[in-house]
Write an enzyme that holds these catalytic residues in place. Structure first.
Site, mmCIF file in Angstrom:
data_model
loop_
_atom_site.group_PDB
_atom_site.id
_atom_site.type_symbol
_atom_site.label_atom_id
_atom_site.label_comp_id
_atom_site.label_asym_id
_atom_site.label_seq_id
_atom_site.Cartn_x
_atom_site.Cartn_y
_atom_site.Cartn_z
ATOM 1 N N GLY A 1 0.815 -1.212 0.000
ATOM 2 C CA GLY A 1 0.000 0.000 0.000
ATOM 3 C C GLY A 1 0.847 1.260 0.000
ATOM 4 O O GLY A 1 2.017 1.223 -0.370
ATOM 5 N N ALA A 2 0.224 2.390 0.434
ATOM 6 C CA ALA A 2 0.869 3.714 0.317
ATOM 7 C C ALA A 2 1.370 3.872 -1.121
ATOM 8 O O ALA A 2 2.535 4.205 -1.375
ATOM 9 C CB ALA A 2 2.000 3.873 1.333
ATOM 10 N N HIS B 1 2.478 4.677 -4.813
ATOM 11 C CA HIS B 1 3.122 5.820 -5.475
ATOM 12 C C HIS B 1 3.361 5.428 -6.935
ATOM 13 O O HIS B 1 2.973 4.330 -7.376
ATOM 14 C CB HIS B 1 4.416 6.204 -4.749
ATOM 15 C CG HIS B 1 5.378 5.071 -4.544
ATOM 16 N ND1 HIS B 1 5.936 4.366 -5.593
ATOM 17 C CD2 HIS B 1 5.868 4.502 -3.408
ATOM 18 C CE1 HIS B 1 6.744 3.445 -5.122
ATOM 19 N NE2 HIS B 1 6.711 3.484 -3.799
ATOM 20 N N GLY C 1 5.805 4.366 -8.525
ATOM 21 C CA GLY C 1 6.513 3.098 -8.741
ATOM 22 C C GLY C 1 5.526 1.937 -8.795
ATOM 23 O O GLY C 1 5.548 1.109 -9.720
ATOM 24 N N HIS C 2 4.638 1.885 -7.786
ATOM 25 C CA HIS C 2 3.602 0.839 -7.784
ATOM 26 C C HIS C 2 2.713 0.964 -9.030
ATOM 27 O O HIS C 2 2.360 -0.041 -9.650
ATOM 28 C CB HIS C 2 2.699 0.978 -6.553
ATOM 29 C CG HIS C 2 3.394 0.864 -5.233
ATOM 30 N ND1 HIS C 2 3.495 1.918 -4.361
ATOM 31 C CD2 HIS C 2 4.009 -0.186 -4.628
ATOM 32 C CE1 HIS C 2 4.126 1.533 -3.269
ATOM 33 N NE2 HIS C 2 4.460 0.256 -3.405
ATOM 34 N N GLN D 1 7.468 -9.623 7.725
ATOM 35 C CA GLN D 1 8.720 -9.154 7.132
ATOM 36 C C GLN D 1 9.313 -7.941 7.845
ATOM 37 O O GLN D 1 10.292 -7.376 7.377
ATOM 38 C CB GLN D 1 8.541 -8.878 5.634
ATOM 39 C CG GLN D 1 7.681 -7.687 5.291
ATOM 40 C CD GLN D 1 7.370 -7.630 3.806
ATOM 41 O OE1 GLN D 1 6.627 -8.459 3.261
ATOM 42 N NE2 GLN D 1 7.938 -6.655 3.113
ATOM 43 N N LYS E 1 13.529 -1.965 -7.927
ATOM 44 C CA LYS E 1 13.886 -1.126 -6.781
ATOM 45 C C LYS E 1 14.358 -1.983 -5.599
ATOM 46 O O LYS E 1 15.292 -1.648 -4.893
ATOM 47 C CB LYS E 1 12.653 -0.293 -6.393
ATOM 48 C CG LYS E 1 12.596 0.227 -4.984
ATOM 49 C CD LYS E 1 13.598 1.325 -4.755
ATOM 50 C CE LYS E 1 13.452 2.014 -3.429
ATOM 51 N NZ LYS E 1 13.416 1.113 -2.281
ATOM 52 N N GLN F 1 15.144 -8.635 -3.274
ATOM 53 C CA GLN F 1 13.814 -9.257 -3.148
ATOM 54 C C GLN F 1 13.389 -9.888 -4.472
ATOM 55 O O GLN F 1 12.882 -11.015 -4.512
ATOM 56 C CB GLN F 1 12.800 -8.205 -2.725
ATOM 57 C CG GLN F 1 11.354 -8.656 -2.804
ATOM 58 C CD GLN F 1 10.398 -7.606 -2.282
ATOM 59 O OE1 GLN F 1 10.216 -7.486 -1.080
ATOM 60 N NE2 GLN F 1 9.785 -6.836 -3.163
ATOM 61 N N LEU G 1 11.571 6.261 -5.869
ATOM 62 C CA LEU G 1 10.319 6.399 -5.114
ATOM 63 C C LEU G 1 10.212 5.262 -4.109
ATOM 64 O O LEU G 1 10.542 4.116 -4.408
ATOM 65 C CB LEU G 1 9.115 6.353 -6.059
ATOM 66 C CG LEU G 1 8.981 7.466 -7.085
ATOM 67 C CD1 LEU G 1 7.588 7.433 -7.706
ATOM 68 C CD2 LEU G 1 9.221 8.836 -6.490
HETATM 69 P P1 AMP Z 1 6.204 -2.268 -1.431
HETATM 70 O O1 AMP Z 1 4.821 -1.701 -1.335
HETATM 71 O O2 AMP Z 1 7.274 -1.331 -0.983
HETATM 72 O O3 AMP Z 1 6.300 -3.654 -0.840
HETATM 73 O O4 AMP Z 1 6.484 -2.457 -2.990
HETATM 74 C C1 AMP Z 1 5.610 -3.212 -3.798
HETATM 75 C C2 AMP Z 1 6.253 -3.429 -5.135
HETATM 76 O O5 AMP Z 1 6.518 -2.168 -5.753
HETATM 77 C C3 AMP Z 1 7.607 -4.153 -5.034
HETATM 78 O O6 AMP Z 1 7.716 -5.083 -6.106
HETATM 79 C C4 AMP Z 1 8.594 -3.034 -5.165
HETATM 80 O O7 AMP Z 1 9.843 -3.432 -5.681
HETATM 81 C C5 AMP Z 1 7.870 -2.131 -6.156
HETATM 82 N N1 AMP Z 1 8.404 -0.760 -6.075
HETATM 83 C C6 AMP Z 1 8.591 -0.020 -4.953
HETATM 84 N N2 AMP Z 1 9.159 1.166 -5.268
HETATM 85 C C7 AMP Z 1 9.330 1.159 -6.608
HETATM 86 C C8 AMP Z 1 9.883 2.096 -7.547
HETATM 87 N N3 AMP Z 1 10.382 3.269 -7.152
HETATM 88 N N4 AMP Z 1 9.913 1.763 -8.857
HETATM 89 C C9 AMP Z 1 9.419 0.567 -9.269
HETATM 90 N N5 AMP Z 1 8.883 -0.360 -8.442
HETATM 91 C C10 AMP Z 1 8.839 -0.076 -7.136
#
Ligand code: AMP
Length: 299
Positions: A31-32, A34, A36-37, A61, A149, A153, A184
């Site tokens: 969530g949250a 942005h 990137g997501h 995690q 990013k 993982q 991001l």
């Molecule tokens: P998270 O919500 O941080 O667990 O991220 C969810 C997914 O979004 C994961 O696969 C992250 O690698 C991807 N993600 C997070 N930040 C970015 C970004 N700046 N650019 C591309 N993918 C991202």
């Protein structure tokens, strides 16, 4: 967009999609949301008719001293952004739905998860691989989109899917950055103005590493030292690690050749940021061609 609260309803909905010939794309998130997501969701929507986005801050995690309680949460905004990017189904479980009383299982990928983030955050990747195994199981046959990013993982999840014959094709997507290079991240919201101004140091350290490699440096430790020096020139950015590694094994090779992944992590006040960049050693064979059969693909 359907909002699904339980694994059983999600599995049923994805089975129904496949039954009518629709491909399933899965985008796991905490969530949250942005940009990137959103880039992951849009890619999934380009390639699949059914797009399942999971929004779950996974307690497994997070370490005991980490930011699980304070992690940014805004479900109404996430639902709106997910729908706007082409999501057809959003899975929003509570902790009890994912880890009911009596839950005793843990999935571990050895070695790949031991160093870097794994060393800094003991148990972190076991939490990731356990929740991703559950998500893959309920999504069923799908394409699963992850960001570069979080490069370690991504490689851990590729190995997991490969080793356990999970029905997901793992797809790595490029990192989305601010104009000044900062990757991001939901955690950027924690940065004070001074920390935010200093945060692009991580990206600049990666670029300094690339420049050293392009100038002919082939010793991983010397490339790492160049990156560390760049981070060190900004006192409020405290280096956690800088490394030049093989993109598949995630270990520094004796000598850099082919594809290289540069990794950096640092702490700014109470916030820990990570970033990475791929590059190729001039004149070297591509790492992709050197990948052992069955090994996760280098990106
Ligand atoms: P998270 O919500 O941080 O667990 O991220 C969810 C997914 O979004 C994961 O696969 C992250 O690698 C991807 N993600 C997070 N930040 C970015 C970004 N700046 N650019 C591309 N993918 C991202």
């Amino acid at each position: 967009m359907a909002v699904l609260p339980t694994p059983a309803e999600t599995a049923k909905a994805m089975d129904a999609e496949r039954l009518i010939g629709r491909r399933v794309g899965l985008v796991p998130t905490m969530g949250a949301l942005h940009a990137g997501h959103i880039s992951l969701i849009e890619r999934a929507a380009d390639e699949c008719e059914a797009v399942l986005v999971s929004v779950f801050v996974n307690p497994l995690q997070f370490g005991a001293a980490e930011d699980f309680g304070g992690y940014p949460r805004d479900l109404a905004r996430d639902i709106r952004l997910a729908a706007g990017a082409g999501t057809t189904h959003v899975f929003i479980p509570d902790v009890e739905a994912m880890y009911p009383d009596g839950f005793l299982s843990l999935v571990r990928v050895h070695e790949l998860g031991d160093d870097w983030e794994g060393a800094a955050r003991p148990g972190h990747f076991d939490g990731v691989t356990t929740v991703v195994t559950k998500l893959f199981s309920m999504a069923g046959r799908c394409r699963a989109y992850f960001g570069e990013k979080d490069f370690q993982q991504l490689q851990v999840v590729r190995r997991l899917a490969n080793d356990l014959c999970l029905p997901a094709e793992v797809i790595g997507c490029p990192t989305v950055r601010e104009p000044d290079g900062l990757a991001l991240s939901s955690r950027n919201a924690y940065l004070t103005p001074a920390e935010r101004a200093a945060a692009p140091k991580l990206y600049r350290a990666l670029l300094a590493g690339v420049t050293a490699i392009e100038a002919g440096e082939t010793a991983p430790a010397r490339v790492a030292a160049v990156m560390a020096a760049e981070v060190g020139s900004e006192p409020i950015v405290r280096l956690s690690y800088a490394a030049a590694v093989d993109p598949v094994t995630l270990r520094p090779p004796a000598r850099l050749e082919g594809g290289v992944r540069l990794l950096v992590a640092a702490r700014l006040g109470r916030t820990r940021l990570i970033d990475n960049l791929g590059c190729a050693v001039p004149g070297g064979a591509r790492a992709r061609g050197q990948t052992a059969p069955g090994a996760p693909e280098a990106v």
